[in-house]
Design an enzyme around this catalytic site. Structure first.
Site, mmCIF file in Angstrom:
data_model
loop_
_atom_site.group_PDB
_atom_site.id
_atom_site.type_symbol
_atom_site.label_atom_id
_atom_site.label_comp_id
_atom_site.label_asym_id
_atom_site.label_seq_id
_atom_site.Cartn_x
_atom_site.Cartn_y
_atom_site.Cartn_z
ATOM 1 N N ASN A 13 4.537 -13.920 14.322
ATOM 2 C CA ASN A 13 4.197 -13.486 16.015
ATOM 3 C C ASN A 13 4.694 -14.531 16.449
ATOM 4 O O ASN A 13 5.071 -14.764 17.434
ATOM 5 C CB ASN A 13 3.952 -12.710 16.916
ATOM 6 C CG ASN A 13 2.489 -12.795 16.350
ATOM 7 O OD1 ASN A 13 1.704 -13.263 15.163
ATOM 8 N ND2 ASN A 13 1.741 -12.703 18.384
ATOM 9 N N ASP A 50 -4.892 -5.761 11.767
ATOM 10 C CA ASP A 50 -5.930 -7.396 12.143
ATOM 11 C C ASP A 50 -6.087 -7.663 10.934
ATOM 12 O O ASP A 50 -6.457 -6.572 9.775
ATOM 13 C CB ASP A 50 -6.910 -6.677 12.922
ATOM 14 C CG ASP A 50 -7.572 -7.350 13.007
ATOM 15 O OD1 ASP A 50 -8.438 -8.283 12.575
ATOM 16 O OD2 ASP A 50 -8.190 -7.360 14.209
ATOM 17 N N TYR A 142 -14.108 -23.452 10.819
ATOM 18 C CA TYR A 142 -13.422 -24.066 10.214
ATOM 19 C C TYR A 142 -12.805 -24.328 9.399
ATOM 20 O O TYR A 142 -12.305 -24.034 8.393
ATOM 21 C CB TYR A 142 -12.515 -24.217 11.799
ATOM 22 C CG TYR A 142 -11.047 -24.404 11.820
ATOM 23 C CD1 TYR A 142 -9.953 -23.522 11.815
ATOM 24 C CD2 TYR A 142 -10.299 -25.697 11.633
ATOM 25 C CE1 TYR A 142 -8.968 -23.075 12.047
ATOM 26 C CE2 TYR A 142 -8.898 -25.286 11.105
ATOM 27 C CZ TYR A 142 -8.138 -24.803 11.256
ATOM 28 O OH TYR A 142 -6.429 -24.397 11.313
#
Ligand SMILES: NC(=O)c1ccc[n+]([C@@H]2O[C@H](COP(=O)([O-])OP(=O)(O)OC[C@H]3O[C@@H](n4cnc5c(N)ncnc54)[C@H](OP(=O)(O)O)[C@@H]3O)[C@@H](O)[C@H]2O)c1
Length: 236
Positions: A13, A50, A142
């Protein structure tokens, strides 16, 4: 023809995922994106999912299979950051980033592999990051999750490489998206000084590498890490 193939991009998106989906549409692929919110670009099928939730992913894949056919190319792009220094990093900061970036990739690729095995053809493309191998202060969670994707793609290559399936990693450097817009201005300027190209990349730069990996030209490329980073991480 490769251009009729079905591709699913997670997190399509906005940002890099959206640019990847746009490129696939332009090249004629039947393109679906997952989104938690918003919609994919024009010409895509948007399905809700999700990546931390296997049931929602299963439903999303089933919808794509019904509407477009089995997913032949999967791009595991959805990802998050929760940056802070190690001593300040909470268990949740660590777990949520790993659950999305690494766990999400596991769930997506596992679901996608069923159709690929049946078809004896597939392309798995994982969106990692230059910091996976380069390291980055404040990004223990991360960078660990992104480094793990290299082991993931290489193990997958060894597991499924004989079944017409390739698995590769794309490692973007600093790309202009919402994720990098959040960085303080002086941090952005500091990064630009360290990038040989002297600038951040565009989401479309990453998309070009991804679409190439999905193409027939990349049929014999597997277990590779393709940097798209203006030279920032070379040698890593
Ligand atoms: N930007 C960079 O400089 C850079 C550099 C290296 C690597 N990357 C990697 O490239 C990928 C895309 O980054 P970006 O810069 O485009 O980030 P972004 O603009 O923040 O977009 C992240 C995308 O991931 C989706 N997402 C996050 N958590 C999700 C979840 N649990 N389930 C489903 N979707 C989820 C988001 O959906 P929502 O809109 O619903 O939140 C959004 O579509 C990430 O994996 C990132 O780590 C980015």
């Amino acid at each position: 023809m490769s251009t009729e193939r079905v591709v699913l991009v997670t997190g399509g998106n906005r940002g890099i995922g959206r640019a990847i989906a746009e490129r696939f549409v332009a090249a004629g692929y039947r393109t679906a994106v997952t989104a938690r919110s918003g919609e994919g670009p024009e010409g895509t099928l948007t399905v809700r999912a999700d990546v931390t939730d296997a049931a929602s992913l299963d439903a999303a894949f089933s919808e794509v299979e019904r509407e477009l056919g089995a997913v032949e190319i999967v791009v595991a792009n959805a990802g998050i950051t929760k940056d802070t220094l190690l001593l300040r990093m909470t268990e949740d900061d660590f777990d949520s980033v790993v659950a999305t970036n690494l766990g999400g990739t596991f769930r997506v690729v596992k679901r996608a592999s069923k159709g690929m095995l049946r078809a004896k053809w597939g392309r798995v493309i994982l969106i990692s990051s230059v910091v996976g191998l380069y390291g980055s202060a404040g990004q223990i969670n991360y960078s660990s999750s992104k480094a793990a994707l290299v082991g993931f793609a290489r193990s997958l290559t060894r597991e499924l490489g004989g079944r017409g399936i390739t698995a590769n990693v794309v490692a973007p450097g600093f790309i202009e998206t919402d994720m990098t817009a959040e960085l303080p201005e002086e941090t952005q300027a500091e990064y630009k000084r360290t990038i040989p190209a002297g600038r951040f990349g565009a989401a479309d730069d990453v998309a070009g590498a991804v679409v190439w990996l999905a193409s027939d030209d990349a049929a014999y490329v597997s277990g590779a890490v393709i940097p798209v980073d203006g030279g920032l991480g070379m040698g890593h």
